[in-house]
Scaffold this motif. Structure first.
Motif, PDB file in Angstrom:
ATOM      1  N   GLN A   1       0.865  -1.229  -0.009  1.00  0.00           N
ATOM      2  CA  GLN A   1      -0.150  -0.078  -0.101  1.00  0.00           C
ATOM      3  C   GLN A   1       0.763   1.312  -0.183  1.00  0.00           C
ATOM      4  OE1 GLN A   1      -3.697  -0.192  -0.220  1.00  0.00           O
ATOM      5  NE2 GLN A   1      -2.760  -2.115  -0.918  1.00  0.00           N
ATOM      6  N   ASN A   2       1.919   1.213  -0.640  1.00  0.00           N
ATOM      7  CA  ASN A   2       2.913   2.204  -1.139  1.00  0.00           C
ATOM      8  C   ASN A   2       3.514   1.921  -2.209  1.00  0.00           C
ATOM      9  OD1 ASN A   2       4.475   4.602  -0.445  1.00  0.00           O
ATOM     10  ND2 ASN A   2       5.249   3.845   1.488  1.00  0.00           N
ATOM     11  N   PHE A   3       3.976   3.206  -2.783  1.00  0.00           N
ATOM     12  CA  PHE A   3       4.654   2.887  -4.076  1.00  0.00           C
ATOM     13  C   PHE A   3       6.104   2.582  -4.165  1.00  0.00           C
ATOM     14  CE2 PHE A   3       1.221   6.113  -4.597  1.00  0.00           C
ATOM     15  CZ  PHE A   3       0.723   5.573  -5.661  1.00  0.00           C
ATOM     16  N   TRP A   4       6.795   1.787  -4.899  1.00  0.00           N
ATOM     17  CA  TRP A   4       8.105   1.620  -4.891  1.00  0.00           C
ATOM     18  C   TRP A   4       9.003   2.530  -5.715  1.00  0.00           C
ATOM     19  CZ3 TRP A   4      10.205  -3.437  -7.927  1.00  0.00           C
ATOM     20  CH2 TRP A   4      11.469  -3.857  -7.204  1.00  0.00           C
ATOM     21  N   CYS A   5       8.501   2.849  -6.795  1.00  0.00           N
ATOM     22  CA  CYS A   5       9.073   3.925  -7.558  1.00  0.00           C
ATOM     23  C   CYS A   5      10.521   3.517  -8.113  1.00  0.00           C
ATOM     24  CB  CYS A   5       9.244   5.353  -6.786  1.00  0.00           C
ATOM     25  SG  CYS A   5       7.576   5.723  -6.717  1.00  0.00           S
ATOM     26  N   GLN A   6      10.769   2.110  -8.253  1.00  0.00           N
ATOM     27  CA  GLN A   6      11.955   1.737  -8.699  1.00  0.00           C
ATOM     28  C   GLN A   6      12.355   1.838 -10.164  1.00  0.00           C
ATOM     29  OE1 GLN A   6      14.936   0.568  -7.014  1.00  0.00           O
ATOM     30  NE2 GLN A   6      13.676   1.733  -5.522  1.00  0.00           N
ATOM     31  N   TYR A   7      11.032   1.543 -11.003  1.00  0.00           N
ATOM     32  CA  TYR A   7      11.016   1.732 -12.390  1.00  0.00           C
ATOM     33  C   TYR A   7      10.702   3.280 -12.771  1.00  0.00           C
ATOM     34  CZ  TYR A   7       9.831   0.577 -17.240  1.00  0.00           C
ATOM     35  OH  TYR A   7      10.027   0.701 -18.425  1.00  0.00           O
ATOM     36  N   LYS A   8      11.341   3.775 -13.762  1.00  0.00           N
ATOM     37  CA  LYS A   8      11.020   5.044 -14.188  1.00  0.00           C
ATOM     38  C   LYS A   8      11.370   5.099 -15.726  1.00  0.00           C
ATOM     39  CE  LYS A   8      12.576   7.136  -9.977  1.00  0.00           C
ATOM     40  NZ  LYS A   8      13.459   8.078  -9.324  1.00  0.00           N
ATOM     41  N   ILE A   9      10.344   5.731 -16.249  1.00  0.00           N
ATOM     42  CA  ILE A   9      10.516   6.036 -17.729  1.00  0.00           C
ATOM     43  C   ILE A   9      10.906   7.298 -18.040  1.00  0.00           C
ATOM     44  CG2 ILE A   9       9.023   5.905 -19.937  1.00  0.00           C
ATOM     45  CD1 ILE A   9       7.119   4.202 -18.654  1.00  0.00           C
ATOM     46  N   GLN A  10      11.881   7.789 -18.692  1.00  0.00           N
ATOM     47  CA  GLN A  10      12.762   8.847 -18.760  1.00  0.00           C
ATOM     48  C   GLN A  10      12.631   9.870 -17.438  1.00  0.00           C
ATOM     49  OE1 GLN A  10      11.755  10.964 -22.443  1.00  0.00           O
ATOM     50  NE2 GLN A  10      12.097   8.949 -23.516  1.00  0.00           N
ATOM     51  N   GLY A  11      13.006   9.133 -16.241  1.00  0.00           N
ATOM     52  CA  GLY A  11      12.851   9.844 -15.104  1.00  0.00           C
ATOM     53  C   GLY A  11      11.768   9.872 -14.481  1.00  0.00           C
ATOM     54  N   TYR A  12      10.526   9.527 -14.884  1.00  0.00           N
ATOM     55  CA  TYR A  12       9.393   9.795 -14.195  1.00  0.00           C
ATOM     56  C   TYR A  12       8.632   8.275 -13.587  1.00  0.00           C
ATOM     57  CZ  TYR A  12       8.992  14.101 -16.488  1.00  0.00           C
ATOM     58  OH  TYR A  12       9.352  15.513 -16.977  1.00  0.00           O
ATOM     59  N   SER A  13       8.320   8.339 -12.503  1.00  0.00           N
ATOM     60  CA  SER A  13       7.851   7.336 -11.664  1.00  0.00           C
ATOM     61  C   SER A  13       6.386   7.286 -11.669  1.00  0.00           C
ATOM     62  CB  SER A  13       8.326   6.965 -10.303  1.00  0.00           C
ATOM     63  OG  SER A  13       7.725   8.274  -9.593  1.00  0.00           O
ATOM     64  N   VAL A  14       5.695   6.153 -11.308  1.00  0.00           N
ATOM     65  CA  VAL A  14       4.379   6.005 -11.257  1.00  0.00           C
ATOM     66  C   VAL A  14       3.775   7.236 -10.317  1.00  0.00           C
ATOM     67  CG1 VAL A  14       4.093   4.297  -9.480  1.00  0.00           C
ATOM     68  CG2 VAL A  14       2.089   4.485 -11.181  1.00  0.00           C
ATOM     69  N   VAL A  15       4.568   7.705  -9.320  1.00  0.00           N
ATOM     70  CA  VAL A  15       4.020   8.724  -8.372  1.00  0.00           C
ATOM     71  C   VAL A  15       4.017   9.997  -9.158  1.00  0.00           C
ATOM     72  CG1 VAL A  15       4.594  10.070  -6.470  1.00  0.00           C
ATOM     73  CG2 VAL A  15       4.740   7.483  -6.425  1.00  0.00           C
ATOM     74  N   ASP A  16       5.046  10.242  -9.970  1.00  0.00           N
ATOM     75  CA  ASP A  16       5.131  11.540 -10.749  1.00  0.00           C
ATOM     76  C   ASP A  16       3.795  11.563 -11.825  1.00  0.00           C
ATOM     77  OD1 ASP A  16       7.786  12.238  -9.826  1.00  0.00           O
ATOM     78  OD2 ASP A  16       8.652  10.907 -11.041  1.00  0.00           O
ATOM     79  N   ILE A  17       3.664  10.504 -12.344  1.00  0.00           N
ATOM     80  CA  ILE A  17       2.569  10.519 -13.163  1.00  0.00           C
ATOM     81  C   ILE A  17       0.994  10.629 -12.577  1.00  0.00           C
ATOM     82  CG2 ILE A  17       1.069   8.924 -14.779  1.00  0.00           C
ATOM     83  CD1 ILE A  17       3.670   7.378 -15.504  1.00  0.00           C
ATOM     84  N   MET A  18       0.886  10.015 -11.162  1.00  0.00           N
ATOM     85  CA  MET A  18      -0.070  10.214 -10.391  1.00  0.00           C
ATOM     86  C   MET A  18      -0.373  11.887  -9.832  1.00  0.00           C
ATOM     87  SD  MET A  18      -1.319   8.464  -6.986  1.00  0.00           S
ATOM     88  CE  MET A  18      -2.941   7.565  -7.553  1.00  0.00           C
ATOM     89  N   VAL A  19       0.764  12.344  -9.671  1.00  0.00           N
ATOM     90  CA  VAL A  19       0.619  13.749  -9.058  1.00  0.00           C
ATOM     91  C   VAL A  19       0.211  14.762 -10.409  1.00  0.00           C
ATOM     92  CG1 VAL A  19       2.166  15.705  -8.800  1.00  0.00           C
ATOM     93  CG2 VAL A  19       2.281  13.768  -7.366  1.00  0.00           C
ATOM     94  N   TRP A  20       0.909  14.506 -11.497  1.00  0.00           N
ATOM     95  CA  TRP A  20       0.656  15.007 -12.938  1.00  0.00           C
ATOM     96  C   TRP A  20      -1.097  14.885 -12.965  1.00  0.00           C
ATOM     97  CZ3 TRP A  20      -0.537  12.593 -17.844  1.00  0.00           C
ATOM     98  CH2 TRP A  20      -0.570  13.213 -18.784  1.00  0.00           C
TER      99      TRP A  20
END
Length: 136
Positions: free
Chosen positions: A59-78
């Motif tokens: 129930q927390n983000f791992w953020c180990q995988y990034k696409i061109q520097g963006y993690s799933v959290v970055d996408i969610m915030v956007w």
């Protein structure tokens, strides 16, 4: 860490992840066709699948995988900026729907994996609800 868990309990984790993906789709108001497309894309992307399973288990983000520097959290915030903008326009189906926000972040990351330039450009150029000159 997630790779080890997936390797040790792969089949059980896959069953659980599939059920959870279905539940997310259901509570997000998505249909079975969306679920099938999402699940297939998730299965075809081991790094995003690992991020998804990690979230499921912790129930927390791992953020180990990034696409061109963006993690799933970055996408969610956007995307949250877009959700707020939709609510400002009177479309509040996203209000209080954390399942939909989470699902859409993973879905967008899957799409971003195929066309990263498109999403990087959008994230760098689109602004959210509050920006200079909005009300001019």
């Amino acid at each position: 860490m997630a790779e080890k868990l997936l390797a040790e309990n792969g089949e059980q984790i896959e069953k659980t992840a599939r059920k959870w993906a279905w539940a997310l789709c259901y509570y997000a108001g998505e249909d079975e066709a969306f679920f099938e497309q999402f699940w297939c894309a998730l299965q075809n992307s081991p790094p995003i699948y690992q991020e998804f399973v990690y979230y499921l288990q912790n129930q927390n983000f791992w953020c180990q995988y990034k696409i061109q520097g963006y993690s799933v959290v970055d996408i969610m915030v956007w995307q949250m900026d877009h959700f707020k903008a939709e609510m400002d326009r009177g479309h509040d189906d996203m209000k209080q729907n954390g399942d939909k926000m989470l699902l859409m972040a993973f879905d967008t990351m899957l799409k971003m994996e195929n066309t990263p330039e498109k999403y990087v450009q959008l994230m760098q150029s689109e602004t959210g609800t509050d920006y200079p000159g909005k009300y001019q």
